[in-house]
Enzyme design. Structure first.
Site, PDB file in Angstrom:
ATOM      1  N   HIS A  14       0.849  -1.196   0.000  1.00 26.97           N
ATOM      2  CA  HIS A  14       0.000   0.000   0.000  1.00 26.97           C
ATOM      3  C   HIS A  14       0.879   1.238   0.000  1.00 26.97           C
ATOM      4  O   HIS A  14       2.090   1.165   0.151  1.00 26.97           O
ATOM      5  CB  HIS A  14      -0.955   0.018   1.189  1.00 26.97           C
ATOM      6  CG  HIS A  14      -0.288   0.221   2.513  1.00 26.97           C
ATOM      7  ND1 HIS A  14      -0.945   0.680   3.616  1.00 26.97           N
ATOM      8  CD2 HIS A  14       0.983   0.038   2.936  1.00 26.97           C
ATOM      9  CE1 HIS A  14      -0.129   0.768   4.648  1.00 26.97           C
ATOM     10  NE2 HIS A  14       1.049   0.371   4.251  1.00 26.97           N
ATOM     11  N   CYS A  33       5.989   6.984   3.212  1.00 32.27           N
ATOM     12  CA  CYS A  33       4.813   6.139   2.944  1.00 32.27           C
ATOM     13  C   CYS A  33       3.962   6.679   1.796  1.00 32.27           C
ATOM     14  O   CYS A  33       3.031   6.011   1.354  1.00 32.27           O
ATOM     15  CB  CYS A  33       3.963   5.999   4.193  1.00 32.27           C
ATOM     16  SG  CYS A  33       4.788   5.077   5.502  1.00 32.27           S
ATOM     17  N   HIS A  39       4.786   0.058  -0.554  1.00 32.40           N
ATOM     18  CA  HIS A  39       5.654  -0.768   0.286  1.00 32.40           C
ATOM     19  C   HIS A  39       4.753  -1.819   0.921  1.00 32.40           C
ATOM     20  O   HIS A  39       3.530  -1.684   0.928  1.00 32.40           O
ATOM     21  CB  HIS A  39       6.360   0.079   1.354  1.00 32.40           C
ATOM     22  CG  HIS A  39       5.432   0.719   2.328  1.00 32.40           C
ATOM     23  ND1 HIS A  39       4.738   1.876   2.047  1.00 32.40           N
ATOM     24  CD2 HIS A  39       5.046   0.341   3.573  1.00 32.40           C
ATOM     25  CE1 HIS A  39       3.990   2.200   3.091  1.00 32.40           C
ATOM     26  NE2 HIS A  39       4.146   1.284   4.031  1.00 32.40           N
ATOM     27  N   HIS A  41       3.646  -5.029   3.857  1.00 31.04           N
ATOM     28  CA  HIS A  41       3.598  -5.485   5.242  1.00 31.04           C
ATOM     29  C   HIS A  41       3.082  -6.916   5.273  1.00 31.04           C
ATOM     30  O   HIS A  41       2.318  -7.334   4.401  1.00 31.04           O
ATOM     31  CB  HIS A  41       2.638  -4.630   6.076  1.00 31.04           C
ATOM     32  CG  HIS A  41       3.053  -3.213   6.208  1.00 31.04           C
ATOM     33  ND1 HIS A  41       4.051  -2.812   7.068  1.00 31.04           N
ATOM     34  CD2 HIS A  41       2.616  -2.101   5.585  1.00 31.04           C
ATOM     35  CE1 HIS A  41       4.196  -1.499   6.976  1.00 31.04           C
ATOM     36  NE2 HIS A  41       3.343  -1.045   6.073  1.00 31.04           N
ATOM     37  N   ASP A  79      -4.613 -10.725   0.252  1.00 35.27           N
ATOM     38  CA  ASP A  79      -3.279 -11.338   0.256  1.00 35.27           C
ATOM     39  C   ASP A  79      -2.573 -11.177  -1.086  1.00 35.27           C
ATOM     40  O   ASP A  79      -3.142 -11.464  -2.144  1.00 35.27           O
ATOM     41  CB  ASP A  79      -3.388 -12.826   0.602  1.00 35.27           C
ATOM     42  CG  ASP A  79      -2.031 -13.443   0.921  1.00 35.27           C
ATOM     43  OD1 ASP A  79      -1.197 -12.766   1.571  1.00 35.27           O
ATOM     44  OD2 ASP A  79      -1.799 -14.604   0.534  1.00 35.27           O
ATOM     45  N   HIS A  80      -1.332 -10.698  -1.012  1.00 38.51           N
ATOM     46  CA  HIS A  80      -0.480 -10.468  -2.176  1.00 38.51           C
ATOM     47  C   HIS A  80      -1.132  -9.521  -3.182  1.00 38.51           C
ATOM     48  O   HIS A  80      -1.051  -9.715  -4.390  1.00 38.51           O
ATOM     49  CB  HIS A  80      -0.040 -11.788  -2.825  1.00 38.51           C
ATOM     50  CG  HIS A  80       0.987 -12.485  -2.002  1.00 38.51           C
ATOM     51  ND1 HIS A  80       0.653 -13.236  -0.898  1.00 38.51           N
ATOM     52  CD2 HIS A  80       2.336 -12.510  -2.097  1.00 38.51           C
ATOM     53  CE1 HIS A  80       1.762 -13.724  -0.349  1.00 38.51           C
ATOM     54  NE2 HIS A  80       2.794 -13.279  -1.048  1.00 38.51           N
ATOM     55  N   GLU A 124      -0.335  -4.029  11.609  1.00 39.05           N
ATOM     56  CA  GLU A 124       0.512  -3.702  10.460  1.00 39.05           C
ATOM     57  C   GLU A 124       1.954  -4.098  10.786  1.00 39.05           C
ATOM     58  O   GLU A 124       2.687  -4.549   9.921  1.00 39.05           O
ATOM     59  CB  GLU A 124       0.420  -2.213  10.159  1.00 39.05           C
ATOM     60  CG  GLU A 124       1.223  -1.805   8.937  1.00 39.05           C
ATOM     61  CD  GLU A 124       0.949  -0.386   8.518  1.00 39.05           C
ATOM     62  OE1 GLU A 124      -0.208  -0.074   8.184  1.00 39.05           O
ATOM     63  OE2 GLU A 124       1.886   0.417   8.527  1.00 39.05           O
TER      64      GLU A 124
END
Length: 135
Positions: A14, A33, A39, A41, A79-80, A124
């Site tokens: 995100h 950010c 980037h 998490h 996810d991913h 996070e």
């Protein structure tokens, strides 16, 4: 009433960006950010449900069903993925930890058979998480 919590994990990318602000303002408010490349998490999700224990099973909720709902409604969607670019609810909302917790709640509310959604917690980072208890 008893509370039961199930964990799930997903990895996602995100960035933070408010389109109403200039690039300079986004950089000032969000720092690194705000990098539009994003980037990632490794998020941990905790979903807590509330209900009464079924005397026949000893469970407040069918654990298999709960896992399936989490997988279908959240993990398989997040996810991913790049949250800003691939997940509809973040086309108009900054995907902060807080907003992810609210979005997960909305995805799960009313979909857990036999129990009431009580809390959504999204980590996070190990030292950064948000809790949401609904409206």
């Amino acid at each position: 009433m008893i509370l039961l919590t199930r964990k799930a994990e997903f990895s996602a990318a995100h960035y933070y960006w408010n389109p109403a602000w200039s690039e300079e303002e986004n950089l000032r408010r969000f720092g690194k950010c705000a990098n539009r490349n994003g980037h990632g998490h490794n998020y941990t999700l905790e979903v807590t449900v509330a209900g009464e224990i079924d005397p026949a099973t000893g469970f407040v909720v069918d654990l298999k069903q709960l896992k399936e709902v989490l997988e279908r409604e959240v993990v398989s969607v997040y996810d991913h993925r790049h949250l800003n670019l691939e997940v509809p609810e973040f086309a108009t909302a900054v995907p902060t930890t807080e907003n992810i917790a609210i979005a997960v709640w909305k995805r799960l509310e009313g979909k857990i058979p036999g129990a009431r959604l009580y809390r959504v917690r999204v980590y996070e980072l190990p030292e950064l998480f948000a809790d949401y208890y609904g409206e």
